[in-house]
Design a protein around this motif. Structure first.
Motif, PDB file in Angstrom:
ATOM      1  N   LEU A 153      -5.343  -3.682  19.871  1.00  0.00           N
ATOM      2  CA  LEU A 153      -6.594  -4.326  19.484  1.00  0.00           C
ATOM      3  C   LEU A 153      -6.402  -5.707  18.854  1.00  0.00           C
ATOM      4  CD1 LEU A 153      -8.422  -1.265  17.884  1.00  0.00           C
ATOM      5  CD2 LEU A 153      -9.041  -2.418  20.016  1.00  0.00           C
ATOM      6  N   HIS A 154      -5.271  -5.918  18.150  1.00  0.00           N
ATOM      7  CA  HIS A 154      -5.100  -7.120  17.339  1.00  0.00           C
ATOM      8  C   HIS A 154      -3.881  -7.960  17.697  1.00  0.00           C
ATOM      9  CE1 HIS A 154      -8.303  -5.811  14.659  1.00  0.00           C
ATOM     10  NE2 HIS A 154      -7.771  -4.607  14.721  1.00  0.00           N
ATOM     11  N   TYR A 158     -11.082  -0.672  13.204  1.00  0.00           N
ATOM     12  CA  TYR A 158     -12.143  -1.559  13.688  1.00  0.00           C
ATOM     13  C   TYR A 158     -11.543  -2.682  14.520  1.00  0.00           C
ATOM     14  CZ  TYR A 158     -15.178   0.757  10.336  1.00  0.00           C
ATOM     15  OH  TYR A 158     -15.898   1.691   9.641  1.00  0.00           O
ATOM     16  N   PRO A 159     -12.107  -2.968  15.692  1.00  0.00           N
ATOM     17  CA  PRO A 159     -11.530  -3.995  16.561  1.00  0.00           C
ATOM     18  C   PRO A 159     -11.637  -5.414  16.007  1.00  0.00           C
ATOM     19  CG  PRO A 159     -13.548  -3.114  17.520  1.00  0.00           C
ATOM     20  CD  PRO A 159     -13.231  -2.284  16.316  1.00  0.00           C
ATOM     21  N   ASN A 160     -12.554  -5.653  15.094  1.00  0.00           N
ATOM     22  CA  ASN A 160     -12.706  -7.008  14.550  1.00  0.00           C
ATOM     23  C   ASN A 160     -12.222  -7.084  13.101  1.00  0.00           C
ATOM     24  OD1 ASN A 160     -14.732  -5.436  13.484  1.00  0.00           O
ATOM     25  ND2 ASN A 160     -16.293  -7.025  13.566  1.00  0.00           N
ATOM     26  N   ASP A 161     -11.309  -6.207  12.722  1.00  0.00           N
ATOM     27  CA  ASP A 161     -10.836  -6.125  11.345  1.00  0.00           C
ATOM     28  C   ASP A 161      -9.668  -7.081  11.103  1.00  0.00           C
ATOM     29  OD1 ASP A 161     -10.968  -5.178   8.749  1.00  0.00           O
ATOM     30  OD2 ASP A 161     -10.791  -3.076   9.317  1.00  0.00           O
ATOM     31  N   HIS A 162      -9.274  -7.225   9.866  1.00  0.00           N
ATOM     32  CA  HIS A 162      -8.243  -8.156   9.427  1.00  0.00           C
ATOM     33  C   HIS A 162      -6.894  -7.455   9.285  1.00  0.00           C
ATOM     34  CE1 HIS A 162      -8.318  -6.231   5.473  1.00  0.00           C
ATOM     35  NE2 HIS A 162      -9.614  -6.103   5.700  1.00  0.00           N
TER      36      HIS A 162
END
Length: 70
Positions: A66-67, A3-7
């Motif tokens: 992504l992160h 997920y692109p908005n994950d931790h």
């Protein structure tokens, strides 16, 4: 699934058949480690772990894209 908005830490979600498992990737060198499982069999988890190990470089690259880091 990443997920692109994950931790952090870097991890993937394996989803299917009403089940879900989360594996920490342990980038960049692995091996992936099961964090939690909701419904998959041990055989399924073993197969997922093997597949994730083979794809570890690509998965870590995608997580970093992504992160920004692991």
């Amino acid at each position: 699934m990443i997920y692109p908005n994950d931790h952090r830490p870097a991890h993937v979600h394996v989803i299917g058949g009403g089940c879900e498992a989360v594996f920490k990737l342990r980038c960049p060198d692995g091996p992936p480690e099961l964090r939690e499982n909701f419904g998959f069999t041990r055989k399924d988890l073993s197969e997922f772990s093997a597949a994730l190990t083979k794809a570890l470089g690509k998965l870590c690259d995608e997580w970093e894209h992504l992160h920004d880091d692991f």
